[in-house]
Enzyme design. Structure first.
Site, PDB file in Angstrom:
ATOM      1  N   ARG A   1       2.622   1.421   2.539  1.00  0.00           N
ATOM      2  CA  ARG A   1       3.936   0.517   1.758  1.00  0.00           C
ATOM      3  C   ARG A   1       5.331   0.576   2.073  1.00  0.00           C
ATOM      4  O   ARG A   1       5.742   1.693   2.660  1.00  0.00           O
ATOM      5  CB  ARG A   1       3.869   0.298  -0.024  1.00  0.00           C
ATOM      6  CG  ARG A   1       1.546   1.131  -0.024  1.00  0.00           C
ATOM      7  CD  ARG A   1       1.210  -0.095   0.607  1.00  0.00           C
ATOM      8  NE  ARG A   1       1.756  -1.096  -0.953  1.00  0.00           N
ATOM      9  CZ  ARG A   1       1.813  -1.615  -2.032  1.00  0.00           C
ATOM     10  NH1 ARG A   1       0.943  -0.966  -3.181  1.00  0.00           N
ATOM     11  NH2 ARG A   1       2.180  -2.905  -2.851  1.00  0.00           N
TER      12      ARG A   1
ATOM     13  N   LYS B   1      -3.370  -2.057 -14.908  1.00  0.00           N
ATOM     14  CA  LYS B   1      -3.097  -3.551 -14.717  1.00  0.00           C
ATOM     15  C   LYS B   1      -3.848  -4.397 -14.682  1.00  0.00           C
ATOM     16  O   LYS B   1      -3.835  -5.886 -14.405  1.00  0.00           O
ATOM     17  CB  LYS B   1      -3.064  -3.496 -13.245  1.00  0.00           C
ATOM     18  CG  LYS B   1      -1.678  -2.564 -12.327  1.00  0.00           C
ATOM     19  CD  LYS B   1      -1.731  -2.834 -11.287  1.00  0.00           C
ATOM     20  CE  LYS B   1      -0.582  -1.562 -10.647  1.00  0.00           C
ATOM     21  NZ  LYS B   1      -0.120  -1.240  -9.187  1.00  0.00           N
TER      22      LYS B   1
ATOM     23  N   PRO C   1       1.701  -8.711 -10.778  1.00  0.00           N
ATOM     24  CA  PRO C   1       2.125  -8.045 -11.123  1.00  0.00           C
ATOM     25  C   PRO C   1       2.153  -6.115 -11.488  1.00  0.00           C
ATOM     26  O   PRO C   1       0.836  -6.008 -10.880  1.00  0.00           O
ATOM     27  CB  PRO C   1       1.562  -8.669 -11.980  1.00  0.00           C
ATOM     28  CG  PRO C   1       0.642  -9.906 -11.577  1.00  0.00           C
ATOM     29  CD  PRO C   1       1.295  -9.598 -10.252  1.00  0.00           C
ATOM     30  N   GLU C   2       2.813  -5.418 -11.634  1.00  0.00           N
ATOM     31  CA  GLU C   2       2.907  -3.714 -12.007  1.00  0.00           C
ATOM     32  C   GLU C   2       2.810  -3.858 -13.870  1.00  0.00           C
ATOM     33  O   GLU C   2       2.660  -4.934 -14.814  1.00  0.00           O
ATOM     34  CB  GLU C   2       3.929  -3.364 -11.540  1.00  0.00           C
ATOM     35  CG  GLU C   2       4.030  -3.438 -10.043  1.00  0.00           C
ATOM     36  CD  GLU C   2       4.857  -2.870  -9.113  1.00  0.00           C
ATOM     37  OE1 GLU C   2       5.538  -1.832 -10.102  1.00  0.00           O
ATOM     38  OE2 GLU C   2       6.328  -3.568  -8.336  1.00  0.00           O
TER      39      GLU C   2
END
Length: 269
Positions: free
Chosen positions: A259, A57, A2-3
Site C-alpha cells: 500500500r 467498514k 470509504p474507511e
DNA sequence: GACAACCTGACC
DNA sequence: GGTCAGGTTGTC
C-alpha cells in the site's frame, strides 16, 4: 474506499433519512454483487427499516422482519438515499424503493458486496466475526497491549481488520504522522508511551474526519451524494513532495505492505 | 511478507 | 501504452 469515518457518516445520514420507511419494491440490476446470490424479493418487500449499525467498514441495515442487509463498499461503492426521479448513474446495481425516496447501491469497480442474513446468522458470519475491536472504541490499554504484543510493521498492523476494525490507508498514514511514528516501525518496538500516543492520534484523526464528513479523494460521497471535506485538512496522505506541515521537509511516498504510504522521514521515527 | 486477483476510470 | 486508486482475500 470509504474507511471508518466515511462509513460512519453514511450510517448517521441513513439513520436520519430511512429509519421507519417501508420497502415497496426492489430492483436487482446486477445479481453478482450479492455475496451468496440475490435473495428472494419477498424477504425485502414490505419490511420496515428498523435501525442501522456500523461494524468496522460494514453497514448493517436491520429490517423489521429481523433480516439484516449488510453492505461493504470496498473501494468505489456508494450507498445513497435520494428522490426516485433523480437521474440513474452508471454502475447502479441495486435500487430499493421506499414509501418515500429510494436507496441505491452504486459501485464502479464492483468490488463491493451485499448480503441478506437471518438474525441468527449474524454472529456466525465469518467476515464479521473475524473483525477486531473497532478503532474508534478500543481502549488505550487494549490498544497499547495489542500493538506491543505483535511483531508487525505498524502501518500493516493498523490496516489489519482482524486486529483493528475500521482503519484504512488514508487515516493510518494521518494517525502515524500525528503520533510521529514511522510507518515501517515494528509495533512491538514502540514504548508504552508512544503506542499510547498513537492510540490518541488515531482516535483524534478519526473523530476529526467524521466531523468533516469524511474524505472525498476520488469517488466517495455520503448518503446524500455530497462530498466530505477532510481531504482539505489531511497532513500527509497524497502530499508526496509537498512540505511537511511540521518541519517543511518533503513528504515521502513509499510502498509498505503493497500500500502506498505517505510520511515525513524527519518527523516520524 | 509479497503478490495477484477482483474491476473501471482517471491521469501521464 | 503504463500507473495508480479509501479494500479484501487467497496463494505461495
Amino acid at each position: 474506499m470509504p474507511e471508518l469515518p466515511e462509513v460512519e457518516t453514511i450510517v448517521r445520514d441513513l439513520r436520519q433519512d430511512i429509519v421507519g420507511r417501508t420497502i415497496m419494491a426492489v430492483r436487482f440490476l446486477n445479481r453478482t454483487i450479492w455475496r451468496r446470490g440475490a435473495p428472494a424479493k419477498r424477504l425485502l418487500i414490505g419490511a420496515r427499516i428498523s435501525s442501522l449499525e456500523r461494524r468496522g467498514k460494514n453497514i448493517l441495515i436491520i429490517l423489521s422482519n429481523g433480516r439484516v442487509m449488510i453492505v461493504h463498499l470496498k473501494m468505489t461503492g456508494r450507498l445513497t438515499y435520494q428522490g426516485s426521479s433523480d437521474q440513474m448513474r452508471k454502475h447502479t446495481h441495486l435500487v430499493i424503493d421506499l414509501d418515500f425516496g429510494q436507496i441505491r447501491f452504486n459501485d464502479t469497480r464492483r468490488f463491493g458486496y451485499l448480503d441478506l442474513v437471518r438474525p441468527d446468522e449474524i454472529d456466525r458470519l465469518d467476515y464479521l466475526s473475524v473483525l477486531g475491536p473497532d478503532a474508534l472504541f478500543i481502549s488505550r490499554e487494549d490498544f497499547v497491549m495489542m500493538v506491543r504484543s505483535k511483531k508487525r510493521i505498524i502501518k500493516s498492523l493498523l490496516l489489519d481488520q482482524s486486529i483493528l476494525a475500521g482503519m484504512g490507508n488514508i487515516y493510518s498514514d494521518e494517525a502515524l504522522f500525528v503520533a510521529g511514528i514511522n510507518p515501517r516501525r515494528v509495533s512491538a518496538s514502540l514504548s508504552r508511551e508512544r503506542a499510547g500516543r498513537l492510540h490518541q492520534a488515531m482516535i483524534a484523526v478519526l473523530n476529526k474526519a467524521i466531523g468533516a464528513r469524511g474524505s472525498s479523494m476520488n469517488d466517495y460521497v455520503d448518503a446524500r451524494g455530497e462530498k466530505g471535506s477532510y481531504q482539505d485538512q489531511r497532513l500527509v496522505y497524497g502530499r508526496e513532495g509537498q512540505p511537511c506541515k511540521k518541519c517543511g521537509r518533503k513528504i515521502k511516498r513509499e510502498t509498505i505492505g503493497s500500500r502506498s504510504s505517505h510520511f515525513c522521514a524527519s518527523c516520524q521515527r
